[in-house]
Motif scaffolding. Structure first.
Motif, PDB file in Angstrom:
ATOM      1  N   UNK A 120       0.766  -1.034  -0.002  1.00 22.46           N
ATOM      2  CA  UNK A 120       0.108  -0.137  -0.241  1.00 22.46           C
ATOM      3  C   UNK A 120       0.675   1.400  -0.040  1.00 22.46           C
ATOM      4  N   UNK A 121       1.987   1.125   0.769  1.00 21.37           N
ATOM      5  CA  UNK A 121       2.712   2.374   0.562  1.00 21.37           C
ATOM      6  C   UNK A 121       3.477   2.645  -0.615  1.00 21.37           C
ATOM      7  N   UNK A 122       3.908   1.577  -1.338  1.00 13.86           N
ATOM      8  CA  UNK A 122       4.554   1.584  -2.580  1.00 13.86           C
ATOM      9  C   UNK A 122       3.478   2.177  -3.679  1.00 13.86           C
ATOM     10  N   UNK A 123       2.153   1.803  -3.421  1.00 15.68           N
ATOM     11  CA  UNK A 123       1.242   2.173  -4.564  1.00 15.68           C
ATOM     12  C   UNK A 123       0.900   3.705  -4.185  1.00 15.68           C
ATOM     13  N   UNK A 124       0.996   4.149  -2.888  1.00 15.64           N
ATOM     14  CA  UNK A 124       0.672   5.534  -2.662  1.00 15.64           C
ATOM     15  C   UNK A 124       1.841   6.243  -3.014  1.00 15.64           C
ATOM     16  N   UNK A 125       3.226   5.812  -3.102  1.00 18.81           N
ATOM     17  CA  UNK A 125       3.995   6.650  -3.572  1.00 18.81           C
ATOM     18  C   UNK A 125       4.200   6.648  -5.074  1.00 18.81           C
ATOM     19  N   UNK A 126       3.641   5.493  -5.671  1.00 22.15           N
ATOM     20  CA  UNK A 126       3.462   5.619  -7.248  1.00 22.15           C
ATOM     21  C   UNK A 126       2.387   6.482  -7.680  1.00 22.15           C
ATOM     22  N   UNK A 127       1.237   6.654  -7.284  1.00 22.82           N
ATOM     23  CA  UNK A 127       0.248   7.544  -7.437  1.00 22.82           C
ATOM     24  C   UNK A 127       0.590   9.005  -7.120  1.00 22.82           C
ATOM     25  N   UNK A 204       4.129  -4.358  -6.857  1.00 21.42           N
ATOM     26  CA  UNK A 204       4.639  -4.249  -5.475  1.00 21.42           C
ATOM     27  C   UNK A 204       4.551  -5.388  -4.814  1.00 21.42           C
ATOM     28  N   UNK A 205       3.431  -6.049  -4.696  1.00 14.06           N
ATOM     29  CA  UNK A 205       3.263  -7.353  -3.766  1.00 14.06           C
ATOM     30  C   UNK A 205       4.135  -8.193  -4.262  1.00 14.06           C
TER      31      UNK A 205
END
Length: 289
Positions: A120-127, A204-205
């Motif tokens: 979730x943190x990686x997806x947040x940073x990507x967005x 990311x997962x």
């Protein structure tokens, strides 16, 4: 070396290789933890169907993550589509009954929690990065959620435990499951816009779960962390002709993530470049066989 015979009904083959079906009937043997998490996934899907506004509070919306930081945890357990909840629930039940008995319930739950949170943190940073690159507010306000990041991590766990076992009917070794899944998701994303929203979570997962299993997972029986074997190196996710190119790049991240752990392992008498201590990797060797 054991001199006593094996118990009746147990063979060496049954001890060395875990069954891909979990050891019992195909639709039985689901663990209590997996069934509990499956109920959470189903209830989360039902909740957002009857109360659409709940997505705002439980899904990951990058523009609202700062006040609603719990979304980094809850978003992984909320499936917005019927297809997502079916795939995630079945994947959790069937793959979970293979992995949980080997890892243990505590380690299995820890794996799910860590992979879900860091994904979730990686997806947040990507967005956020995509917003600053494109200046499209869609990346800030699109609700992102789903268990598919953890499911892709489960495939990495299967690659680690039974890499050379072939899947029934399609004759593909399980070590290629994460790579094939990523390729299919990337290919589908060129055709449908909806699949594009799942792609950062799956990538990311997969990567986070490999980092966890490679460097962080505790193994009390061997008194070390992670899996330093060459069969689980990052380059094994790619075809052999690409590995000479991937290995130098992967070595940079290896030094960043594993520099200190190598030193500590050597201090305990476990050297990755030499023979392990007697009995230190007996369980790992049995699992590899």
């Amino acid at each position: 070396i054991r001199s006593d015979p094996l118990p009746i009904g147990i063979t060496a083959e049954s001890m060395s290789t875990p069954a891909i079906s979990g050891g019992t009937g195909f639709f039985t043997g689901f663990t209590r933890l997996c069934k509990g998490l499956a109920v959470v996934l189903v209830c989360g899907h039902i909740a957002v169907q009857f109360f659409p506004s709940a997505v705002t509070y439980f899904a990951l919306i990058p523009a609202r993550t700062i006040p609603f930081a719990w979304n980094l945890i809850t978003s992984g357990y909320v499936e917005q589509s019927i297809y997502g909840v079916v795939i995630s629930t079945l994947g959790l039940l069937f793959i979970g009954k293979l992995l949980e008995p080997i890892w243990g319930s505590r380690e299995f739950f820890k794996f799910i929690f860590v992979v879900n949170l860091l994904t979730s943190i990686c997806v947040f940073i990507t967005a956020i990065a995509l917003y600053y690159i494109t200046r499209l507010e869609t990346y800030l306000y699109m609700p992102l959620s789903g268990f598919h990041g953890v499911i892709s991590g489960f495939l990495v766990g299967i690659k680690q435990i039974i890499p050379d076992q072939e899947l029934p009917f399609i004759k593909i070794k399980t070590k290629w499951l994460p790579s094939i899944t990523l390729l299919l998701c990337i290919a589908i994303s060129f055709w449908t816009l909806e699949a594009t929203t799942y792609l950062p979570t799956i990538i990311s997962g997969t990567y986070i779960s490999w980092i966890y299993l490679r460097y962080w997972q505790k193994k009390p029986e061997a008194k070390l962390r992670g899996d330093p074997s060459e069969d689980f190196a990052f380059s094994t996710f790619f075809p052999e002709f690409l590995r000479p190119v991937i290995d130098p790049i992967a070595s940079i991240f290896h030094r960043m993530l594993c520099g200190r752990s190598n030193t500590s392992n050597n201090g305990q008498g476990y050297n990755l470049e030499s023979e392990p201590l007697p009995g230190s990797d007996s369980i790992e060797a049995s699992r590899r066989r």
